[in-house]
Design a protein around this motif. Structure first.
Motif, short mmCIF file in Angstrom:
data_model
loop_
_atom_site.label_atom_id
_atom_site.label_comp_id
_atom_site.label_asym_id
_atom_site.label_seq_id
_atom_site.Cartn_x
_atom_site.Cartn_y
_atom_site.Cartn_z
N ALA A 2 90.33 45.65 85.13
CA ALA A 2 90.79 44.31 84.77
C ALA A 2 90.17 43.26 85.68
CB ALA A 2 92.31 44.26 84.88
N TYR A 3 89.91 42.10 85.13
CA TYR A 3 89.39 40.97 85.91
C TYR A 3 89.86 39.70 85.23
CZ TYR A 3 85.88 41.31 82.24
OH TYR A 3 85.26 41.41 81.01
N VAL A 5 89.24 36.72 83.28
CA VAL A 5 88.21 36.13 82.42
C VAL A 5 88.21 34.61 82.50
CG1 VAL A 5 88.08 38.06 80.81
CG2 VAL A 5 89.65 36.22 80.35
N HIS A 6 89.34 34.04 82.86
CA HIS A 6 89.38 32.58 83.01
C HIS A 6 88.50 32.15 84.18
CE1 HIS A 6 92.40 32.01 79.92
NE2 HIS A 6 93.06 33.03 80.44
N ALA A 7 88.44 32.95 85.23
CA ALA A 7 87.56 32.65 86.36
C ALA A 7 86.09 32.76 85.93
CB ALA A 7 87.83 33.60 87.52
N VAL A 8 85.79 33.72 85.08
CA VAL A 8 84.42 33.88 84.56
C VAL A 8 84.05 32.65 83.73
CG1 VAL A 8 82.92 35.24 83.05
CG2 VAL A 8 84.52 36.40 84.58
N LEU A 9 84.97 32.23 82.87
CA LEU A 9 84.72 31.03 82.05
C LEU A 9 84.51 29.79 82.92
CD1 LEU A 9 87.18 31.44 79.06
CD2 LEU A 9 84.70 31.38 78.97
N ARG A 10 85.37 29.63 83.93
CA ARG A 10 85.24 28.46 84.82
C ARG A 10 83.87 28.43 85.49
NH1 ARG A 10 90.70 29.67 85.87
NH2 ARG A 10 90.14 30.84 87.76
N ALA A 11 83.34 29.61 85.79
CA ALA A 11 82.03 29.68 86.45
C ALA A 11 80.87 29.43 85.48
CB ALA A 11 81.85 31.06 87.09
N LEU A 12 81.07 29.73 84.21
CA LEU A 12 79.97 29.64 83.23
C LEU A 12 79.86 28.30 82.51
CD1 LEU A 12 80.15 33.14 81.51
CD2 LEU A 12 78.46 32.33 83.16
N VAL A 13 81.00 27.74 82.13
CA VAL A 13 80.94 26.55 81.27
C VAL A 13 81.02 25.28 82.11
CG1 VAL A 13 81.92 27.80 79.32
CG2 VAL A 13 83.43 26.48 80.78
N ILE A 44 83.80 33.60 72.71
CA ILE A 44 84.74 34.64 72.30
C ILE A 44 84.76 35.68 73.42
CG2 ILE A 44 85.30 36.46 70.64
CD1 ILE A 44 83.79 34.81 68.54
N ILE A 45 85.91 35.85 74.05
CA ILE A 45 86.06 36.80 75.15
C ILE A 45 87.33 37.61 74.95
CG2 ILE A 45 86.55 37.01 77.61
CD1 ILE A 45 84.83 34.69 78.17
N ASN A 46 87.23 38.91 75.16
CA ASN A 46 88.39 39.78 75.11
C ASN A 46 88.89 39.94 76.54
OD1 ASN A 46 90.20 42.00 74.91
ND2 ASN A 46 89.18 42.62 73.03
N HIS A 47 90.08 39.44 76.79
CA HIS A 47 90.68 39.44 78.12
C HIS A 47 91.14 40.85 78.50
CE1 HIS A 47 92.81 38.12 81.60
NE2 HIS A 47 94.00 38.14 81.07
N ARG A 48 90.55 41.41 79.55
CA ARG A 48 90.88 42.77 80.00
C ARG A 48 92.19 42.75 80.79
NH1 ARG A 48 87.55 47.03 78.51
NH2 ARG A 48 88.32 47.95 80.40
N GLY A 49 92.92 43.85 80.74
CA GLY A 49 94.16 43.98 81.49
C GLY A 49 95.37 43.91 80.59
N ILE A 60 97.32 45.21 75.46
CA ILE A 60 96.30 45.71 76.37
C ILE A 60 94.97 45.08 75.98
CG2 ILE A 60 95.09 47.74 77.20
CD1 ILE A 60 97.68 49.31 76.45
N GLY A 61 94.39 44.30 76.91
CA GLY A 61 93.09 43.68 76.66
C GLY A 61 92.02 44.76 76.51
N GLY A 62 91.05 44.49 75.70
CA GLY A 62 89.99 45.47 75.41
C GLY A 62 90.20 46.12 74.06
N ILE A 63 91.44 46.08 73.58
CA ILE A 63 91.76 46.62 72.25
C ILE A 63 91.68 45.47 71.25
CG2 ILE A 63 93.58 47.62 70.81
CD1 ILE A 63 94.57 49.08 73.31
N ILE A 64 91.07 45.72 70.10
CA ILE A 64 91.01 44.71 69.05
C ILE A 64 92.16 44.97 68.08
CG2 ILE A 64 89.61 43.64 67.25
CD1 ILE A 64 88.39 43.37 70.01
N TYR A 65 93.24 44.23 68.24
CA TYR A 65 94.38 44.31 67.35
C TYR A 65 94.05 43.55 66.06
CZ TYR A 65 96.94 45.70 71.56
OH TYR A 65 97.37 46.34 72.70
N THR A 66 94.82 43.79 65.02
CA THR A 66 94.60 43.10 63.75
C THR A 66 94.66 41.59 63.94
OG1 THR A 66 95.55 44.95 62.54
CG2 THR A 66 95.42 42.85 61.37
N GLU A 67 95.66 41.12 64.69
CA GLU A 67 95.82 39.69 64.94
C GLU A 67 94.62 39.14 65.74
OE1 GLU A 67 99.11 38.41 67.50
OE2 GLU A 67 99.66 37.04 65.89
#
Length: 76
Positions: A2-3, A5-13, A44-49, A60-67
């Motif tokens: 887990a990490y 992803v909001h920190a990753v976004l803040r660093a990229l955009v 589009i980012i799938n939030h891990r954890g 659980i992040g990493g799983i693609i649920y129907t929603e």
């Protein structure tokens, strides 16, 4: 692993700003509009954890649920 992803976004955009699409729906999937070096991009980012939601079962992040898939499909 887990990490934050909001920190990753803040660093990229630009300015760390993202205009999220349906932020309260399928919170493990982050979709939104941002800019990188002034160029408009869709994100589009799938939030891990483990994602806890009030009154709902955790997701659980990493799983693609129907929603999650629906949210991503309707984003742009």
């Amino acid at each position: 692993m887990a990490y934050d992803v909001h920190a990753v976004l803040r660093a990229l955009v630009d300015g760390g700003n993202i205009d999220q699409f349906q932020p309260n729906r399928a919170p493990e999937m982050i979709c939104g509009d941002a800019r990188i070096e002034g160029i408009p991009v869709g994100v589009i980012i799938n939030h891990r954890g483990l994602i806890k939601q009030e009154g709902k079962a955790p997701r659980i992040g990493g799983i693609i649920y129907t929603e999650s898939a629906d949210k991503t499909a309707f984003f742009h």
